[in-house]
Design a protein around this motif. Sequence first.
Motif, mmCIF file in Angstrom:
data_model
loop_
_atom_site.group_PDB
_atom_site.id
_atom_site.type_symbol
_atom_site.label_atom_id
_atom_site.label_comp_id
_atom_site.label_asym_id
_atom_site.label_seq_id
_atom_site.Cartn_x
_atom_site.Cartn_y
_atom_site.Cartn_z
ATOM 1 N N THR A 207 0.917 -1.256 0.014
ATOM 2 C CA THR A 207 -0.032 -0.064 -0.119
ATOM 3 C C THR A 207 0.854 1.316 -0.041
ATOM 4 O OG1 THR A 207 -1.882 -0.999 1.109
ATOM 5 C CG2 THR A 207 -1.851 1.372 1.454
ATOM 6 N N MET A 208 1.875 1.356 0.559
ATOM 7 C CA MET A 208 2.468 2.568 1.202
ATOM 8 C C MET A 208 3.919 2.814 0.252
ATOM 9 S SD MET A 208 2.230 2.266 5.259
ATOM 10 C CE MET A 208 2.728 3.774 5.604
ATOM 11 N N SER A 209 4.536 1.677 -0.132
ATOM 12 C CA SER A 209 5.820 1.909 -0.667
ATOM 13 C C SER A 209 6.227 2.254 -2.136
ATOM 14 C CB SER A 209 6.756 0.515 -0.401
ATOM 15 O OG SER A 209 6.260 0.267 0.953
ATOM 16 N N ASP A 210 7.236 3.040 -2.340
ATOM 17 C CA ASP A 210 7.861 3.158 -3.846
ATOM 18 C C ASP A 210 8.420 1.975 -4.163
ATOM 19 O OD1 ASP A 210 7.075 5.882 -4.079
ATOM 20 O OD2 ASP A 210 8.618 6.567 -2.869
ATOM 21 N N ARG A 211 9.171 1.299 -3.248
ATOM 22 C CA ARG A 211 9.916 0.089 -3.540
ATOM 23 C C ARG A 211 10.034 -0.673 -2.191
ATOM 24 N NH1 ARG A 211 15.723 0.209 -5.542
ATOM 25 N NH2 ARG A 211 15.892 1.885 -4.029
ATOM 26 N N VAL A 212 9.871 -1.973 -2.199
ATOM 27 C CA VAL A 212 9.919 -2.945 -1.280
ATOM 28 C C VAL A 212 11.092 -3.904 -1.198
ATOM 29 C CG1 VAL A 212 8.639 -4.784 0.095
ATOM 30 C CG2 VAL A 212 7.258 -3.099 -1.271
ATOM 31 N N ALA A 213 11.983 -3.870 -0.168
ATOM 32 C CA ALA A 213 12.987 -4.817 -0.021
ATOM 33 C C ALA A 213 12.432 -6.086 0.768
ATOM 34 C CB ALA A 213 14.282 -4.488 0.625
ATOM 35 N N VAL A 214 12.435 -7.184 0.118
ATOM 36 C CA VAL A 214 11.884 -8.449 0.703
ATOM 37 C C VAL A 214 13.079 -9.218 1.447
ATOM 38 C CG1 VAL A 214 10.780 -10.688 0.766
ATOM 39 C CG2 VAL A 214 9.991 -8.563 -0.914
ATOM 40 N N PHE A 215 13.110 -9.131 2.800
ATOM 41 C CA PHE A 215 14.258 -9.994 3.571
ATOM 42 C C PHE A 215 14.018 -11.378 3.740
ATOM 43 C CE2 PHE A 215 15.758 -5.552 3.879
ATOM 44 C CZ PHE A 215 17.078 -5.617 4.037
ATOM 45 N N ASP A 216 14.737 -12.238 3.853
ATOM 46 C CA ASP A 216 14.777 -13.631 4.515
ATOM 47 C C ASP A 216 16.114 -13.973 4.644
ATOM 48 O OD1 ASP A 216 13.401 -15.997 5.272
ATOM 49 O OD2 ASP A 216 14.048 -16.818 3.590
ATOM 50 N N ASP A 217 16.527 -14.673 5.925
ATOM 51 C CA ASP A 217 17.806 -15.047 6.191
ATOM 52 C C ASP A 217 18.655 -14.345 5.903
ATOM 53 O OD1 ASP A 217 19.316 -17.276 6.950
ATOM 54 O OD2 ASP A 217 19.709 -17.975 4.920
ATOM 55 N N GLY A 218 18.633 -13.130 6.404
ATOM 56 C CA GLY A 218 19.632 -11.727 6.131
ATOM 57 C C GLY A 218 19.952 -11.425 5.116
ATOM 58 N N ARG A 219 19.094 -11.586 3.884
ATOM 59 C CA ARG A 219 19.484 -11.262 2.823
ATOM 60 C C ARG A 219 18.275 -10.782 2.099
ATOM 61 N NH1 ARG A 219 24.527 -13.206 0.875
ATOM 62 N NH2 ARG A 219 25.125 -15.309 1.893
ATOM 63 N N ILE A 220 18.304 -9.552 1.156
ATOM 64 C CA ILE A 220 17.323 -9.286 0.469
ATOM 65 C C ILE A 220 17.119 -10.168 -0.847
ATOM 66 C CG2 ILE A 220 16.419 -7.322 -1.157
ATOM 67 C CD1 ILE A 220 18.088 -5.342 0.402
ATOM 68 N N GLN A 221 15.827 -10.765 -0.629
ATOM 69 C CA GLN A 221 15.611 -11.694 -1.874
ATOM 70 C C GLN A 221 14.840 -11.075 -2.951
ATOM 71 O OE1 GLN A 221 15.767 -15.156 -1.183
ATOM 72 N NE2 GLN A 221 16.776 -14.559 0.646
ATOM 73 N N GLN A 222 14.328 -9.906 -2.891
ATOM 74 C CA GLN A 222 14.043 -9.068 -4.254
ATOM 75 C C GLN A 222 13.740 -7.693 -3.761
ATOM 76 O OE1 GLN A 222 10.897 -10.902 -6.453
ATOM 77 N NE2 GLN A 222 11.067 -9.149 -8.069
ATOM 78 N N LEU A 223 13.967 -6.731 -4.443
ATOM 79 C CA LEU A 223 14.068 -5.466 -4.301
ATOM 80 C C LEU A 223 13.049 -4.731 -5.584
ATOM 81 C CD1 LEU A 223 14.584 -2.679 -2.633
ATOM 82 C CD2 LEU A 223 16.764 -2.620 -3.816
#
Length: 363
Positions: A207-223
Amino acid sequence: MLDQTSDDAFVAFDRVQKSYDGETLVVKDLNLRIGKGEFLTMLGPSGSGKTTCLMMLAGFETATHGDILLDGKPINNIPPHKRGIGMVFQNYALFPHMTVGENLAFPLEVRGLGKSEREEKVMGALDMVQMGEFAGRRPAQLSGGQQQRIALARALVFEPELVLMDEPLGALDKQLREHMQFEIKHLHERLGVTVVYVTHDQSEALTMSDRVAVFDDGRIQQLAPPDVLYEQPENAFVAQFIGENNKLNGTVTARADSTVTVDLPNGLTVDALAVNCGDVGAATTLSLRPERVFLDQSAPNRTTGHVQELIYLGDHIRCRMSVAGNDEFVVKVPNAAGHRHLKVGETTDVSWHTEDCRALDAS
């Protein structure tokens, strides 16, 4: 929107690592660029590293390795109160013995502003969050939503260029939370301030973001921007974490330029977009959004489904069925004129287009 590799970032994480015990990395080689005026959300499950990244940016945690830069300058060794960053927390962190006005004046007093200038800025910040008449009240006399507005105003009152928000709406009820999402979004658009926001709520992030950094296991999985994350997940974790997703596990049996043919355990063969899967013989997870499934044979990939459960949700019916060996396969049926009414226990045709089905890493 700023490219992740750009050098003119307002906030930059450069090869940042964090370990609390000297052995286990909770943040692993983070490289992230955030543009001036951007609203970037760090999204992920508990323990994924997102809050640790925010705390390192705020200065409450130190990076084990790598550099964090603000407007091109390293801030690793600058204490939190000298970074000029606004903060909003889930628990509001308002001083209970101070009035609302005194809470907002405090960061201005610390910065040496005179009384008349402080009063002017405090009233401006309160008006900005529609709380002008509450200056004389104490936090205990306010509702949760009002306290959150005050916490937001206090983070913005000294006009920082960067505001960090850590699960700021987590304590609010659903209706108020959704209302505040739009208020924060509109404030961001009006002020042009850079916002780094942490949440585990994927609908909030979309809803809110220009971009989203999806984290899992200490890493960005997708930005990526919200629509790209939802429509074009790059791996099985992102597909499953963002929105509702149908997962079908199979084996690649043929590969063309941009598509693969996949055999499913029940004998069904389907075609899918080759996004992040191996060659012939490799296991893969197919990702298919519930709203992209048709209850007919109009699309190329065709099979049948056995209706297990129907849930009425107003604008659509959530239909859980058994399809291709998956008993949790969901189809969203629009609640509109002309759409057929399903019954629990019946068998129906289902189909989907190849371009709506993504072949990802095996999960």
